[in-house]
Enzyme design. Structure first.
Site, short mmCIF file in Angstrom:
data_model
loop_
_atom_site.label_atom_id
_atom_site.label_comp_id
_atom_site.label_asym_id
_atom_site.label_seq_id
_atom_site.Cartn_x
_atom_site.Cartn_y
_atom_site.Cartn_z
N SER A 172 28.35 39.93 48.47
CA SER A 172 29.75 39.53 48.28
C SER A 172 30.69 40.70 48.04
O SER A 172 31.91 40.53 48.14
CB SER A 172 29.86 38.55 47.11
OG SER A 172 29.59 39.18 45.88
N LYS B 116 32.67 41.09 40.83
CA LYS B 116 33.82 40.87 41.72
C LYS B 116 34.91 41.87 41.36
O LYS B 116 34.82 42.62 40.40
CB LYS B 116 34.37 39.45 41.58
CG LYS B 116 33.35 38.32 41.74
CD LYS B 116 32.85 38.16 43.15
CE LYS B 116 31.86 37.00 43.25
NZ LYS B 116 31.20 36.95 44.58
#
Length: 226
Positions: A47, A116
């Site tokens: 990701s 993230k």
């Protein structure tokens, strides 16, 4: 009188005691460092490509947030706010790995953590997309050099205002990242700052990928305060 020279057995046990003391001190220091300063984490998914690849090991500063403030663009490791990861299919770590991870000698396997990039801070309004398909923060479009090649800033439209004590996060590989956009039913996709372990500041493994994880400050330079 001169002290008698210790025999080989006594010398051996003396050496063992010294080595044990050194080991205990080293483990104690490692635990203190992991608890208050720096912790290693394993990257479990794609990701954050190409900034971070699956299998990379990063070091995370626990001084942010805390003595140092979070900034837009920081890469953060945080505990699952609840339901982001779903049912984990990863094999449980062995007892030895768990023990070494606990004292900070090996990276955490990240089973209940995510990594993230912070896009929105408390008070910010984050939306997508403008006429050119860019994410906007407080009405200002941002150009994101860290995006995975070929990815759009977002294929999903959204507009959110970040509440106090929370952040809004996105993965760099937007097309495969299950980030804040995909959890509107869980606190509207917000990550509580209390869940943040710290800011990732260096990729340490593999050695050929060693690099500092710098904040792309120019990306957010024109974003006004909320």
């Amino acid at each position: 009188m001169d002290k008698p020279t210790p025999g080989p057995v006594a010398a051996f046990f003396g050496l063992v005691r010294e080595l044990a003391l050194v080991l205990v001190i080293a483990l104690g220091l490692s635990l203190l460092i992991k608890t208050f300063l720096v912790q290693a984490f394993f990257i479990p998914s794609p990701s954050m490509e190409n900034t971070l690849l699956t299998g990379d090991r990063v070091l995370v500063s626990k001084l942010t947030p805390g003595p140092f403030d979070l900034h837009r663009g920081d890469i953060v490791v945080f505990q699952d706010p609840g339901g982001w990861l779903g049912d984990s299919t990863a094999a449980p770590a062995g007892r030895v790995h768990q023990a070494l991870s606990f004292v900070g000698l090996v990276p955490s396997n990240s089973d209940d953590h995510l990594i993230k990039r912070v896009i929105g801070l408390p008070g910010d309004t984050v939306a997508c997309c403008d006429d050119q398909g860019r994410v906007t923060v407080n009405g200002v479009p941002i150009d994101e050099p860290y995006l995975y090649p070929g990815d759009q800033p977002s294929e999903k439209t959204f507009s959110v205002t970040v509440p106090a004590g929370h952040v809004w996060v996105l993965g760099d590989h937007r097309s495969v990242s299950q980030d804040s956009r995909y959890h509107p039913d869980i606190n509207n996709g917000m990550v509580p700052e209390d869940n943040i372990v710290g800011r990732a500041f260096v990729n340490v493994w593999p050695l050929d990928r060693f690099s500092l994880l710098r904040n792309p400050s120019s990306t957010f330079a024109n974003v006004p305060a909320p």
